[in-house]
Motif scaffolding. Structure first.
Motif, mmCIF file in Angstrom:
data_model
loop_
_atom_site.group_PDB
_atom_site.id
_atom_site.type_symbol
_atom_site.label_atom_id
_atom_site.label_comp_id
_atom_site.label_asym_id
_atom_site.label_seq_id
_atom_site.Cartn_x
_atom_site.Cartn_y
_atom_site.Cartn_z
ATOM 1 N N LEU A 105 70.975 -22.297 77.670
ATOM 2 C CA LEU A 105 70.176 -23.512 77.483
ATOM 3 C C LEU A 105 69.102 -23.719 78.547
ATOM 4 C CD1 LEU A 105 69.439 -26.211 76.275
ATOM 5 C CD2 LEU A 105 71.548 -27.160 77.174
ATOM 6 N N THR A 106 69.481 -23.683 79.804
ATOM 7 C CA THR A 106 68.503 -24.007 80.849
ATOM 8 C C THR A 106 67.362 -22.994 80.861
ATOM 9 O OG1 THR A 106 70.271 -25.029 82.138
ATOM 10 C CG2 THR A 106 68.233 -24.547 83.304
ATOM 11 N N SER A 135 70.262 -30.290 85.033
ATOM 12 C CA SER A 135 69.403 -29.139 84.737
ATOM 13 C C SER A 135 68.045 -29.599 84.210
ATOM 14 C CB SER A 135 70.044 -28.264 83.649
ATOM 15 O OG SER A 135 70.386 -27.001 84.147
ATOM 16 N N ASP A 136 68.052 -30.591 83.355
ATOM 17 C CA ASP A 136 66.804 -31.075 82.763
ATOM 18 C C ASP A 136 65.924 -31.704 83.843
ATOM 19 O OD1 ASP A 136 69.030 -30.952 80.844
ATOM 20 O OD2 ASP A 136 67.534 -31.515 79.360
ATOM 21 N N TYR A 193 74.464 -37.113 77.402
ATOM 22 C CA TYR A 193 75.789 -36.536 77.704
ATOM 23 C C TYR A 193 76.742 -37.563 78.289
ATOM 24 C CZ TYR A 193 75.014 -36.566 82.750
ATOM 25 O OH TYR A 193 74.826 -36.967 84.039
ATOM 26 N N ASP A 218 66.554 -31.715 74.004
ATOM 27 C CA ASP A 218 67.688 -30.942 74.499
ATOM 28 C C ASP A 218 68.902 -31.379 73.677
ATOM 29 O OD1 ASP A 218 70.013 -30.150 75.766
ATOM 30 O OD2 ASP A 218 69.197 -30.392 77.784
ATOM 31 N N ALA A 220 72.003 -30.284 73.518
ATOM 32 C CA ALA A 220 73.306 -29.792 73.991
ATOM 33 C C ALA A 220 74.472 -30.544 73.333
ATOM 34 C CB ALA A 220 73.389 -29.917 75.509
ATOM 35 N N HIS A 221 74.366 -31.865 73.275
ATOM 36 C CA HIS A 221 75.461 -32.672 72.727
ATOM 37 C C HIS A 221 75.239 -33.074 71.269
ATOM 38 C CE1 HIS A 221 78.211 -33.508 76.120
ATOM 39 N NE2 HIS A 221 77.174 -33.011 76.787
ATOM 40 N N TYR A 243 78.356 -23.735 73.408
ATOM 41 C CA TYR A 243 79.774 -23.765 73.830
ATOM 42 C C TYR A 243 80.393 -25.145 73.690
ATOM 43 C CZ TYR A 243 77.211 -25.056 78.071
ATOM 44 O OH TYR A 243 76.323 -25.624 78.949
ATOM 45 N N LYS A 244 79.587 -26.161 73.333
ATOM 46 C CA LYS A 244 80.146 -27.506 73.162
ATOM 47 C C LYS A 244 80.607 -27.636 71.703
ATOM 48 C CE LYS A 244 77.618 -29.175 77.155
ATOM 49 N NZ LYS A 244 76.375 -29.703 77.706
#
Ligand SMILES: *Cc1c(COP(=O)(O)O)cnc(C)c1O
Length: 423
Positions: A105-106, A135-136, A193, A218, A220-221, A243-244
């Protein structure tokens, strides 16, 4: 539906659940032979049983065919990426050629900023949420500095109002309109998150578009958690980890969406040989010629083991049906909220403050609870009772029942145990 807070009712919901058998496709963590209750799919999704088999097949091909596996394995490595893109594009609401699976992701966020954050004297600002994932934040800061702008002036963070936890869409939009002419990029998470808030992506995107700024998300979630329509919403790019909620394993390979309207523009990018036009790649010639579509951003030889693990999880989602997964998610989280309310209601002083917005369209699986008293003690007691939940300083417990492997009974047990601990 009229919910009831008892075991029999929860078990009835499980019996009626059309997705109940998909739990058997995952390995549920056990302690002393007893299955634990895993509510941390927002952090690391559980292992699909078939991941092992798909990774073993790559090992087998490698052993028997070596590099010839790229062309001559039963499932040739050269085309393995196609197996991932189709189910994934359904999940994020994209056209298959708008999605690429690569890196993490990053790294992918950095690559996308190379292409989509092109600041000028007049337009150099980035608008984002306050307290974005670290990270963001570091990505914004280092890109701004890389272009010789000042982070304090260039990064505009939208924060909740005094005494509130979540962002109001109207506040996000008004910040975008205020800085519009100076804004190069608007980048938010899809779901925050920490708070679990699902942002109004279409409203944010429309505001950015009418001000001439690029939009990125982003996810991710959000990827694998909620319904997304990345193509129709007209966002410019998005990145996510797998991976989430996508259950592709620790350090899984990431995903990227790049809207097709950008595909033929020859956008600036950091290139590698795996993004080079596939038909002439092996001529190994000078001068980068991108593959058409999102795959033109690839850098390196495919990470076969990571592909294999990801494939296992995507196949489960495909078999279960993305719409069905979302239906169950809504019912499961609605039941969780109901059960938590029942716990809270009977305390003399309410002990849980919900940070996550209650409206069904403003959250996914996750509920973030700000514990008004004894937070750490309650968290420890839950862990002792076999619940995997997550603790964030100073006082927040996050949990996320996941439709593919969690049950209504587990949700009921959580409420019942929490009630016991509070008493
Ligand atoms: C989990 C998460 C990350 C993690 O990035 P990696 O590169 O996969 O370590 C980044 N951003 C957000 C919003 C996250 O929730």
């Amino acid at each position: 539906m009229q919910f009831e807070n008892n075991l029999a009712f929860a078990q009835q919901l499980d019996t009626a659940d059309p997705l109940k058998n998909f739990r058997n496709d995952f390995i549920i963590p056990e302690k002393e032979g007893k299955q634990q209750i895993y509510f941390l799919g927002n952090s690391l999704g559980l292992q699909p049983k078939f991941a092992n088999e798909y990774i073993r097949r790559i090992m087998q091909d490698w052993a028997s065919l070596g590099v010839e596996s790229f062309l001559h394995a039963t499932e040739p490595w050269m085309n393995y990426h196609d197996l991932l893109v189709k189910p994934l594009s359904t999940i994020v609401g994209a056209l298959p050629h708008e999605v690429v699976v690569m890196n993490q992701l990053t790294v992918n966020l950095h690559l996308m900023l190379v292409s989509f954050y092109r600041p000028s004297q007049k337009r150099f600002k980035i608008i984002c949420e306050a307290k974005a994932f670290p990270s963001d934040q570091y990505m914004f800061e280092t890109h701004v500095k890389h272009h010789n702008y000042d982070p304090d002036e260039s990064i505009i963070e939208v924060a909740p109002r005094q005494g509130e936890h979540i962002l109001r869409t109207e506040d996000i939009v008004s910040v975008i309109d205020k800085h519009g002419e100076e804004t190069a990029l608007v980048l938010f998470s899809g779901i925050n998150y920490y708070t679990g808030q699902f942002f109004d992506i279409p409203a944010i995107t429309q505001a950015a578009n009418r001000n001439g700024a690029m939009t990125g998300f982003d996810l991710a979630h959000a990827a694998g958690n909620v319904e997304l329509q990345l193509h129709n919403w007209d966002i410019d790019f998005a990145c996510w980890c797998s991976y989430k909620y996508l259950n592709a394993g620790p350090g899984a390979i990431g995903g990227v969406f790049i809207h097709e309207k950008h595909h033929d523009k020859n956008l600036p990018r950091f290139a590698g040989w795996w993004g080079y036009d596939q038909l002439t790649r092996f001529k190994m010639e000078k001068g980068f010629k991108a593959m058409p579509g999102a795959e033109g951003w690839q850098l390196s030889t495919p990470a076969m083991f990571l592909y294999a693990a990801h494939r296992a999880s995507l196949e489960i989602a495909e078999k279960a049906g993305w719409e069905n997964i979302n239906q169950k998610r809504k019912l499961l989280t609605a039941y969780l909220w109901f059960v938590l309310d029942e716990v809270n209601k009977f305390q003399k002083n309410p002990i849980i403050e919900f940070i996550t917005p209650r409206n069904e369209n403003e959250h996914g699986c996750q509920v973030s609870m700000n514990m008004l008293q004894r937070g750490k003690e309650i968290y420890n007691a839950l862990m002792d009772e076999g619940f995997f939940v997550d603790w964030r300083e100073p006082s927040v417990i996050r949990l996320a029942p996941v439709p593919l492997y969690n049950t209504f009974e587990e949700v009921w047990r959580f409420g019942d145990t929490l009630k016991g601990i509070l008493e």
